[in-house]
Design a protein around this motif. Structure first.
Motif, PDB file in Angstrom:
ATOM      1  N   UNK A 127      33.688  31.478  40.373  1.00 12.43           N
ATOM      2  CA  UNK A 127      33.442  32.773  41.001  1.00 12.43           C
ATOM      3  C   UNK A 127      34.425  33.067  42.116  1.00 12.43           C
ATOM      4  N   UNK A 128      33.909  33.306  43.319  1.00 16.30           N
ATOM      5  CA  UNK A 128      34.759  33.592  44.481  1.00 16.30           C
ATOM      6  C   UNK A 128      35.596  32.393  44.891  1.00 16.30           C
ATOM      7  N   UNK A 180      39.490  24.869  39.842  1.00 20.92           N
ATOM      8  CA  UNK A 180      38.461  25.908  39.888  1.00 20.92           C
ATOM      9  C   UNK A 180      38.499  26.691  38.581  1.00 20.92           C
ATOM     10  N   UNK A 181      37.421  26.582  37.800  1.00 17.98           N
ATOM     11  CA  UNK A 181      37.349  27.191  36.475  1.00 17.98           C
ATOM     12  C   UNK A 181      36.495  28.455  36.527  1.00 17.98           C
ATOM     13  N   UNK A 182      37.048  29.580  36.099  1.00 17.81           N
ATOM     14  CA  UNK A 182      36.308  30.842  36.091  1.00 17.81           C
ATOM     15  C   UNK A 182      36.711  31.677  34.878  1.00 17.81           C
ATOM     16  N   UNK A 190      36.104  38.407  38.459  1.00 18.41           N
ATOM     17  CA  UNK A 190      35.976  37.426  39.537  1.00 18.41           C
ATOM     18  C   UNK A 190      37.264  36.649  39.780  1.00 18.41           C
ATOM     19  N   UNK A 191      38.051  36.446  38.733  1.00 13.97           N
ATOM     20  CA  UNK A 191      39.230  35.574  38.859  1.00 13.97           C
ATOM     21  C   UNK A 191      40.213  36.036  39.946  1.00 13.97           C
ATOM     22  N   UNK A 192      40.477  37.339  40.093  1.00 13.29           N
ATOM     23  CA  UNK A 192      41.375  37.761  41.184  1.00 13.29           C
ATOM     24  C   UNK A 192      40.828  37.429  42.571  1.00 13.29           C
ATOM     25  N   UNK A 193      39.498  37.474  42.741  1.00 11.05           N
ATOM     26  CA  UNK A 193      38.904  37.091  44.023  1.00 11.05           C
ATOM     27  C   UNK A 193      39.144  35.611  44.301  1.00 11.05           C
ATOM     28  N   UNK A 194      39.003  34.802  43.274  1.00 13.85           N
ATOM     29  CA  UNK A 194      39.262  33.370  43.407  1.00 13.85           C
ATOM     30  C   UNK A 194      40.680  33.130  43.911  1.00 13.85           C
TER      31      UNK A 194
END
Length: 286
Positions: free
Chosen positions: A129-130, A148-150, A155-159
């Motif tokens: 997520x974040x 970090x797997x998303x 959500x990925x750009x926030x990560x």
């Protein structure tokens, strides 16, 4: 906003905003009003307290009341502010990403304790997520390598932005689905962490309006809420070496099922209570 404003002080405007929020059914109306007004006025908590008797210009007052209206209509406070704190660190949040919550800090606290004596630990954070879990671990353990797997395109750009925001460069982002068993297949982690979706599908519609504003992908755990835990147990636990560990967040009525799943592939598994006394975390040692 059509309501004509008279000149008001910070204190008076906060009171008005709190009243409007309370009338709309918001439980934390005082807190929400203060956060929104600090945001609009660009004041930190200390500055805010020292200037409560100062008058607010009409432009800022109108902006504040427009944000109060958005909050009254069920938009999460964190989305309006655009940032939220987790483990003392700032994180960008917005539509499409799960809001970091205090109970999730238990996963980070477990990780920091478990990894404290390991020289170069490898950590995988599933359903990141974040990135609040992965980034917090990486920030406190700069010698760790964190993946970090998303899956979510939203959500990925926030990560990625949160990695830069917190200046952590020992986190690798992986845009993928944890049900893809080729994902990170060559990585042997010391620790797996996850706060996966765990709300039962039939219960999604009955959630509070604020929660329903969060992405269903980050909430929906299938018919019984356990689909992600089954995949973690069957597709990821075997990657841990002897002495490796896993820690996951869950609902308070899911711990027994998850312990049963994890116990089949680990030495032992147990649940831990959050600050409210509810079992919200399951850990297991390989």
């Amino acid at each position: 906003m059509t309501e004509k404003m008279t000149t008001m002080t910070i204190s008076e405007l906060e009171k008005l905003g709190s009243q409007k929020l309370r009338a709309s059914g918001k439980e934390n109306s005082d807190f929400d009003a203060r956060c929104l007004l600090e945001f609009v006025l660009n004041l930190n908590p200390t500055q805010y307290l020292l200037n409560r008797s100062e008058e607010v210009d009409s432009v800022c007052a109108e902006k504040f009341l427009s944000l109060v209206e958005r909050r009254s209509n069920g938009e999460p406070l964190q989305y309006i502010l655009g940032k939220w704190e987790f483990m003392g660190l700032p994180f960008y949040v917005g539509e499409g990403v799960l809001i970091p919550r205090p109970e999730t800090e238990m996963l980070v606290e477990f990780a920091l304790d478990f990894l404290k004596d390991k020289k170069n630990p490898v950590v995988i954070d599933l359903c990141s997520g974040s990135g609040c879990i992965a980034i917090s671990v990486a920030k406190h353990l700069p010698n760790a390598k964190v993946y970090a797997v998303e899956k979510s395109d939203l959500a990925f750009p926030y990560l990625k932005k949160n990695i830069w925001l917190n200046c952590v460069f020992n986190v690798s982002t992986v845009h993928g689905d944890i049900f893809d068993r080729t994902l990170l297949s060559d990585i042997k982690p010391d620790l797996i962490l996850s706060n996966p979706p765990y709300i039962r599908s039939p219960e999604i519609a009955s959630l509070q309006s604020e929660v329903r504003n969060e992405p269903s992908m980050a909430l929906d755990g299938g018919e019984d809420g356990l689909i992600f835990y089954r995949e973690i147990a069957n597709g990821w636990l075997d990657r841990l070496g002897t002495g490796g560990a896993i820690a996951v967040e869950c609902a308070e009525d899911q711990t027994e099922d998850i312990i049963r799943m994890f116990s089949e592939k680990t030495q032992y598994a147990e649940a831990f209570n959050d600050l409210s006394g509810l079992p919200r975390t399951v850990t297991a040692i390989k």
